[in-house]
Scaffold this motif. Sequence first.
Motif, PDB file in Angstrom:
ATOM      1  N   LEU A   1       3.874   1.630   2.532  1.00 18.53           N
ATOM      2  CA  LEU A   1       5.006   2.484   2.183  1.00 18.53           C
ATOM      3  C   LEU A   1       4.537   3.934   2.094  1.00 18.53           C
ATOM      4  CD1 LEU A   1       7.956   2.883   1.240  1.00 18.53           C
ATOM      5  CD2 LEU A   1       7.159   2.428  -1.091  1.00 18.53           C
ATOM      6  N   PRO A   2       4.996   4.803   3.014  1.00 21.49           N
ATOM      7  CA  PRO A   2       4.638   6.221   2.911  1.00 21.49           C
ATOM      8  C   PRO A   2       5.431   6.903   1.794  1.00 21.49           C
ATOM      9  CG  PRO A   2       6.111   5.874   4.779  1.00 21.49           C
ATOM     10  CD  PRO A   2       5.830   4.508   4.193  1.00 21.49           C
ATOM     11  N   LEU A   3       4.719   7.676   0.985  1.00 25.36           N
ATOM     12  CA  LEU A   3       5.359   8.381  -0.131  1.00 25.36           C
ATOM     13  C   LEU A   3       4.945   9.860  -0.108  1.00 25.36           C
ATOM     14  CD1 LEU A   3       4.817   5.757  -2.993  1.00 25.36           C
ATOM     15  CD2 LEU A   3       6.956   6.234  -1.784  1.00 25.36           C
ATOM     16  N   PRO A   4       5.373  10.612   0.912  1.00 21.27           N
ATOM     17  CA  PRO A   4       4.911  12.001   1.046  1.00 21.27           C
ATOM     18  C   PRO A   4       5.347  12.907  -0.091  1.00 21.27           C
ATOM     19  CG  PRO A   4       6.712  11.541   2.580  1.00 21.27           C
ATOM     20  CD  PRO A   4       6.294  10.222   1.999  1.00 21.27           C
ATOM     21  N   GLU A   5       6.525  12.655  -0.641  1.00 16.91           N
ATOM     22  CA  GLU A   5       7.031  13.530  -1.694  1.00 16.91           C
ATOM     23  C   GLU A   5       6.196  13.447  -2.969  1.00 16.91           C
ATOM     24  OE1 GLU A   5      10.345  12.112   0.983  1.00 16.91           O
ATOM     25  OE2 GLU A   5       8.786  11.126  -0.227  1.00 16.91           O
TER      26      GLU A   5
ATOM     27  N   GLY B   1      -3.008   4.398  -2.344  1.00 16.76           N
ATOM     28  CA  GLY B   1      -3.825   4.807  -1.210  1.00 16.76           C
ATOM     29  C   GLY B   1      -3.882   6.305  -0.972  1.00 16.76           C
ATOM     30  N   CYS B   2      -3.602   7.073  -1.992  1.00 15.42           N
ATOM     31  CA  CYS B   2      -3.759   8.530  -1.962  1.00 15.42           C
ATOM     32  C   CYS B   2      -4.289   8.921  -3.334  1.00 15.42           C
ATOM     33  CB  CYS B   2      -2.427   9.221  -1.681  1.00 15.42           C
ATOM     34  SG  CYS B   2      -2.420  11.020  -1.956  1.00 15.42           S
ATOM     35  N   THR B   3      -5.245   9.837  -3.375  1.00 16.50           N
ATOM     36  CA  THR B   3      -5.868  10.144  -4.662  1.00 16.50           C
ATOM     37  C   THR B   3      -4.934  10.873  -5.615  1.00 16.50           C
ATOM     38  OG1 THR B   3      -6.900  12.119  -3.691  1.00 16.50           O
ATOM     39  CG2 THR B   3      -8.227  10.102  -3.789  1.00 16.50           C
ATOM     40  N   HIS B   4      -3.828  11.398  -5.125  1.00 19.54           N
ATOM     41  CA  HIS B   4      -2.821  11.964  -6.035  1.00 19.54           C
ATOM     42  C   HIS B   4      -2.091  10.866  -6.815  1.00 19.54           C
ATOM     43  CE1 HIS B   4      -3.236  15.594  -3.511  1.00 19.54           C
ATOM     44  NE2 HIS B   4      -2.605  16.266  -4.445  1.00 19.54           N
ATOM     45  N   TYR B   5      -1.968   9.693  -6.225  1.00 22.91           N
ATOM     46  CA  TYR B   5      -1.070   8.680  -6.765  1.00 22.91           C
ATOM     47  C   TYR B   5      -1.505   8.077  -8.106  1.00 22.91           C
ATOM     48  CZ  TYR B   5       1.122   8.723  -2.083  1.00 22.91           C
ATOM     49  OH  TYR B   5       1.740   9.089  -0.917  1.00 22.91           O
ATOM     50  N   PRO B   6      -2.809   8.002  -8.443  1.00 23.37           N
ATOM     51  CA  PRO B   6      -3.154   7.450  -9.762  1.00 23.37           C
ATOM     52  C   PRO B   6      -2.596   8.227 -10.949  1.00 23.37           C
ATOM     53  CG  PRO B   6      -5.043   7.291  -8.313  1.00 23.37           C
ATOM     54  CD  PRO B   6      -4.010   8.096  -7.580  1.00 23.37           C
ATOM     55  N   PHE B   7      -2.157   9.455 -10.730  1.00 28.59           N
ATOM     56  CA  PHE B   7      -1.470  10.167 -11.806  1.00 28.59           C
ATOM     57  C   PHE B   7      -0.199   9.421 -12.226  1.00 28.59           C
ATOM     58  CE2 PHE B   7      -4.063  13.762 -10.418  1.00 28.59           C
ATOM     59  CZ  PHE B   7      -4.336  14.411 -11.615  1.00 28.59           C
ATOM     60  N   TYR B   8       0.300   8.543 -11.353  1.00 24.61           N
ATOM     61  CA  TYR B   8       1.555   7.825 -11.617  1.00 24.61           C
ATOM     62  C   TYR B   8       1.331   6.383 -12.050  1.00 24.61           C
ATOM     63  CZ  TYR B   8       3.369  12.010  -9.622  1.00 24.61           C
ATOM     64  OH  TYR B   8       3.641  13.334  -9.407  1.00 24.61           O
TER      65      TYR B   8
ATOM     66  N   VAL C   1       0.841  -1.196   0.000  1.00 24.31           N
ATOM     67  CA  VAL C   1       0.000   0.000   0.000  1.00 24.31           C
ATOM     68  C   VAL C   1       0.877   1.246   0.000  1.00 24.31           C
ATOM     69  CG1 VAL C   1      -1.806   1.282   1.211  1.00 24.31           C
ATOM     70  CG2 VAL C   1      -1.803  -1.226   1.272  1.00 24.31           C
ATOM     71  N   PHE C   2       0.713   2.079  -1.020  1.00 27.76           N
ATOM     72  CA  PHE C   2       1.337   3.405  -1.052  1.00 27.76           C
ATOM     73  C   PHE C   2       0.340   4.393  -0.453  1.00 27.76           C
ATOM     74  CE2 PHE C   2       3.696   2.440  -5.346  1.00 27.76           C
ATOM     75  CZ  PHE C   2       4.510   1.514  -4.685  1.00 27.76           C
ATOM     76  N   ALA C   3       0.776   5.225   0.498  1.00 24.71           N
ATOM     77  CA  ALA C   3      -0.130   6.213   1.090  1.00 24.71           C
ATOM     78  C   ALA C   3       0.685   7.333   1.725  1.00 24.71           C
ATOM     79  CB  ALA C   3      -1.045   5.559   2.123  1.00 24.71           C
ATOM     80  N   THR C   4      -0.016   8.344   2.217  1.00 20.90           N
ATOM     81  CA  THR C   4       0.671   9.430   2.918  1.00 20.90           C
ATOM     82  C   THR C   4       0.992   8.982   4.347  1.00 20.90           C
ATOM     83  OG1 THR C   4      -1.333  10.455   3.821  1.00 20.90           O
ATOM     84  CG2 THR C   4      -0.651  11.119   1.586  1.00 20.90           C
ATOM     85  N   PRO C   5       1.979   9.587   4.973  1.00 19.93           N
ATOM     86  CA  PRO C   5       2.302   9.214   6.358  1.00 19.93           C
ATOM     87  C   PRO C   5       1.122   9.357   7.307  1.00 19.93           C
ATOM     88  CG  PRO C   5       4.061  10.572   5.432  1.00 19.93           C
ATOM     89  CD  PRO C   5       2.940  10.593   4.435  1.00 19.93           C
TER      90      PRO C   5
END
Length: 258
Positions: A140-144, A181-188, A112-116
Amino acid sequence: MRIAFFDSGIGGITVLHEAMKQLPHEDFLYFADTLHVPYGTKSKEEVFTFVKKCVDTISKEDVKALVIACNTATSIAIAELRKTYEMPIIGMEPAVKPALEMNRSSGKRVLVFATPLTLKQSKYRDLVSRIDDMGMVDSLPLPELVDFCEQLIVESQQIIDYFHTQLIPFDLSLYGTVVLGCTHYPFYRGVLKKILPSHIQIVDGSAGTVNRLIQILTHRDQLFGRGDGDLKFMCSNNDTAYIEKMEKALKMLRNVGE
């Protein structure tokens, strides 16, 4: 009446885009909290205050439902929002359950990719502990990544290098699914398809959230279908340049067919 979507920035446009595909005859409003983006690295108390103020503003518009198109905001504020407002409020959660179901036969793990902040919340921990009886989920937190997305840095060597660095600790042969797990991430999604092993499936919560929205509006007899897909953008600092960025982000999603 419009269906409203809220996020700290442009991430929720991925959910809006899914709704516009499924509900072409509804009208929409999208509100970004540009004064305070990103949420994922701030305190729970700060985020709750920010979300409440924005939803107060949205509630003054002619809306029939609100989608909190942000996993972090959902985990922190949705219970209180539902107590405060009469309109139906639909939230997001990382698509961990469907990811686990996809892997049942293979025995592969879920990453799971998500914000911290999302990963710290009891809502996420409770979700995982409730459905992950075999201990197959890693996070896995991916804040950047939110910052990159807000700059519309999507397909670049910088992003590829970032993912490679973050994934070094993981043996990807053990994983069958990655959850965005963050709505920004589907851009990637496109970048991830290129760098992840071909056996790994990529899932996010957008379709499930929109399906829930449709169920609720159908039950309330509020799926009018008399609109034409009209979309109104708003942001908390009334920044016309950011509204142009949101329009560009939506166009990017349409162009890649996501």
